[in-house]
Design a protein around this motif. Structure first.
Motif, PDB file in Angstrom:
ATOM      1  N   ASP A  96       1.066 -10.467  -5.155  1.00  0.00           N
ATOM      2  CA  ASP A  96      -0.138 -10.197  -4.371  1.00  0.00           C
ATOM      3  C   ASP A  96      -1.339 -10.359  -5.304  1.00  0.00           C
ATOM      4  O   ASP A  96      -1.182 -10.511  -6.517  1.00  0.00           O
ATOM      5  CB  ASP A  96      -0.079  -8.786  -3.775  1.00  0.00           C
ATOM      6  N   ASP A  97      -2.549 -10.299  -4.738  1.00  0.00           N
ATOM      7  CA  ASP A  97      -3.718 -10.498  -5.590  1.00  0.00           C
ATOM      8  C   ASP A  97      -4.033  -9.266  -6.424  1.00  0.00           C
ATOM      9  O   ASP A  97      -4.457  -9.369  -7.557  1.00  0.00           O
ATOM     10  CB  ASP A  97      -4.949 -10.907  -4.756  1.00  0.00           C
ATOM     11  N   GLN A 104     -14.994  -0.493  -3.971  1.00  0.00           N
ATOM     12  CA  GLN A 104     -15.507  -1.606  -4.776  1.00  0.00           C
ATOM     13  C   GLN A 104     -14.537  -2.760  -4.563  1.00  0.00           C
ATOM     14  O   GLN A 104     -13.477  -2.807  -5.194  1.00  0.00           O
ATOM     15  CB  GLN A 104     -15.564  -1.215  -6.261  1.00  0.00           C
ATOM     16  N   LYS A 136     -12.759  -6.159  -4.875  1.00  0.00           N
ATOM     17  CA  LYS A 136     -12.627  -7.217  -5.885  1.00  0.00           C
ATOM     18  C   LYS A 136     -12.350  -8.534  -5.150  1.00  0.00           C
ATOM     19  O   LYS A 136     -11.240  -8.747  -4.648  1.00  0.00           O
ATOM     20  CB  LYS A 136     -11.489  -6.902  -6.862  1.00  0.00           C
ATOM     21  N   ALA A 144      -3.538  -1.725  -6.102  1.00  0.00           N
ATOM     22  CA  ALA A 144      -4.410  -0.544  -6.035  1.00  0.00           C
ATOM     23  C   ALA A 144      -3.505   0.687  -6.103  1.00  0.00           C
ATOM     24  O   ALA A 144      -3.013   1.022  -7.186  1.00  0.00           O
ATOM     25  CB  ALA A 144      -5.275  -0.602  -4.790  1.00  0.00           C
ATOM     26  N   THR A 145      -3.237   1.353  -4.988  1.00  0.00           N
ATOM     27  CA  THR A 145      -2.377   2.545  -5.027  1.00  0.00           C
ATOM     28  C   THR A 145      -0.898   2.192  -5.145  1.00  0.00           C
ATOM     29  O   THR A 145      -0.069   3.064  -5.439  1.00  0.00           O
ATOM     30  CB  THR A 145      -2.536   3.377  -3.740  1.00  0.00           C
ATOM     31  N   GLY A 146      -0.554   0.951  -4.839  1.00  0.00           N
ATOM     32  CA  GLY A 146       0.856   0.524  -4.893  1.00  0.00           C
ATOM     33  C   GLY A 146       1.585   0.719  -3.564  1.00  0.00           C
ATOM     34  O   GLY A 146       2.750   0.334  -3.445  1.00  0.00           O
ATOM     35  N   THR A 189       1.243  -0.780  -0.634  1.00  0.00           N
ATOM     36  CA  THR A 189       1.623  -2.050   0.003  1.00  0.00           C
ATOM     37  C   THR A 189       2.844  -2.648  -0.693  1.00  0.00           C
ATOM     38  O   THR A 189       3.817  -3.043  -0.040  1.00  0.00           O
ATOM     39  CB  THR A 189       0.439  -3.049  -0.087  1.00  0.00           C
ATOM     40  N   ARG A 235      -3.718 -13.210   0.561  1.00  0.00           N
ATOM     41  CA  ARG A 235      -4.026 -13.716  -0.785  1.00  0.00           C
ATOM     42  C   ARG A 235      -2.773 -13.874  -1.628  1.00  0.00           C
ATOM     43  O   ARG A 235      -2.735 -14.693  -2.549  1.00  0.00           O
ATOM     44  CB  ARG A 235      -5.077 -12.822  -1.451  1.00  0.00           C
TER      45      ARG A 235
HETATM   46  P1  AMP Z   1      -2.538  -0.746  -2.280  1.00  0.00           P
HETATM   47  O1  AMP Z   1      -1.502  -0.727  -1.208  1.00  0.00           O
HETATM   48  O2  AMP Z   1      -3.371   0.481  -2.305  1.00  0.00           O
HETATM   49  O3  AMP Z   1      -1.955  -1.089  -3.646  1.00  0.00           O
HETATM   50  O4  AMP Z   1      -3.565  -1.906  -1.895  1.00  0.00           O
HETATM   51  C1  AMP Z   1      -3.278  -3.218  -2.195  1.00  0.00           C
HETATM   52  C2  AMP Z   1      -3.688  -4.171  -1.106  1.00  0.00           C
HETATM   53  O5  AMP Z   1      -4.981  -3.887  -0.584  1.00  0.00           O
HETATM   54  C3  AMP Z   1      -3.737  -5.578  -1.654  1.00  0.00           C
HETATM   55  O6  AMP Z   1      -3.205  -6.462  -0.690  1.00  0.00           O
HETATM   56  C4  AMP Z   1      -5.201  -5.826  -1.924  1.00  0.00           C
HETATM   57  O7  AMP Z   1      -5.544  -7.142  -1.592  1.00  0.00           O
HETATM   58  C5  AMP Z   1      -5.947  -4.829  -1.045  1.00  0.00           C
HETATM   59  N1  AMP Z   1      -6.957  -4.052  -1.792  1.00  0.00           N
HETATM   60  C6  AMP Z   1      -6.923  -2.717  -2.041  1.00  0.00           C
HETATM   61  N2  AMP Z   1      -7.996  -2.307  -2.734  1.00  0.00           N
HETATM   62  C7  AMP Z   1      -8.739  -3.406  -2.955  1.00  0.00           C
HETATM   63  C8  AMP Z   1      -9.983  -3.666  -3.644  1.00  0.00           C
HETATM   64  N3  AMP Z   1     -10.668  -2.674  -4.245  1.00  0.00           N
HETATM   65  N4  AMP Z   1     -10.448  -4.922  -3.680  1.00  0.00           N
HETATM   66  C9  AMP Z   1      -9.766  -5.937  -3.080  1.00  0.00           C
HETATM   67  N5  AMP Z   1      -8.599  -5.764  -2.414  1.00  0.00           N
HETATM   68  C10 AMP Z   1      -8.080  -4.529  -2.349  1.00  0.00           C
END
Ligand code: AMP
Length: 172
Positions: free
Chosen positions: A118-119, A19, A21, A122-124, A126, A58
């Motif tokens: 960051d925008d 999904q 965002k 999600a899992t953290g 990145t 972003r």
């Molecule tokens: P993570 O490393 O799993 O925390 O993913 C974070 C990165 O992935 C950020 O730079 C977000 O922009 C992008 N991202 C992950 N999941 C989504 C989502 N559902 N919608 C938009 N961007 C996402």
């Protein structure tokens, strides 16, 4: 401010089951964009920060106006191969495949305090990789600020011990 009403949900992007965002709908709304920048600036003001580090792409759109407001410098965390000078690099696992991020090696001096922006959290994975990059350069990570947090993915747990702030939380 009802930020959720400004964020577009795009199902099955970039792959089935996600999904997505989409914040382009929020960014084009001048009041919503300003509100987000003001809130994150306010949060950072209570902390001692020398630099904002924005994650491509972003994170640049959100992080640079915050750095401007705080009167601190802005660091670019970029995807592989984009930064021209000597870089520190980190690779980490994504849900699908691998990603590599880079920072210029001369970005920081020992003890500089950095807030990552960051925008979306999600899992953290990145953000944690970016924390490692900053710490490799002997910088001090203060924490990370986001517009959106996907709480069910428990990124905040992965980043425990750091100051984590978000404006909109989703649980599904
Ligand atoms: P993570 O490393 O799993 O925390 O993913 C974070 C990165 O992935 C950020 O730079 C977000 O922009 C992008 N991202 C992950 N999941 C989504 C989502 N559902 N919608 C938009 N961007 C996402």
């Amino acid at each position: 401010m009802d930020l959720k009403s400004k964020i577009r949900n795009v199902p099955d992007f970039p792959v089935k089951g996600i999904q997505f965002k989409d914040i382009t709908t929020l960014l084009k709304d001048k009041d919503a964009y300003r509100y987000c920048i003001d809130q994150i600036t306010q949060h950072c003001k209570s902390l001692k920060i020398d630099y904002i580090a924005g994650i491509e792409a972003r994170g640049f759109v959100i992080g640079s106006p915050v750095a401007y407001n705080l009167n601190v410098g802005f660091l670019l965390i970029r995807k592989k191969g984009k930064l021209p000078a000597d870089v520190e690099r980190i690779s980490y696992q994504l849900e699908y495949g691998e990603n590599t991020l880079e920072i210029h090696r001369d970005s920081l001096k020992k003890g500089d305090r950095v807030m990552v922006i960051d925008d979306l959290l999600a899992t953290g994975g990145t953000t944690l990789a970016v924390f490692e990059l900053i710490e490799k350069l002997n910088g001090i990570v203060v924490g990370a600020d986001f517009i959106i947090e996907l709480e069910m993915l428990e990124g905040r747990k992965k980043l425990s011990g750091y100051e984590i702030f978000s404006l909109v939380k989703y649980n599904i």
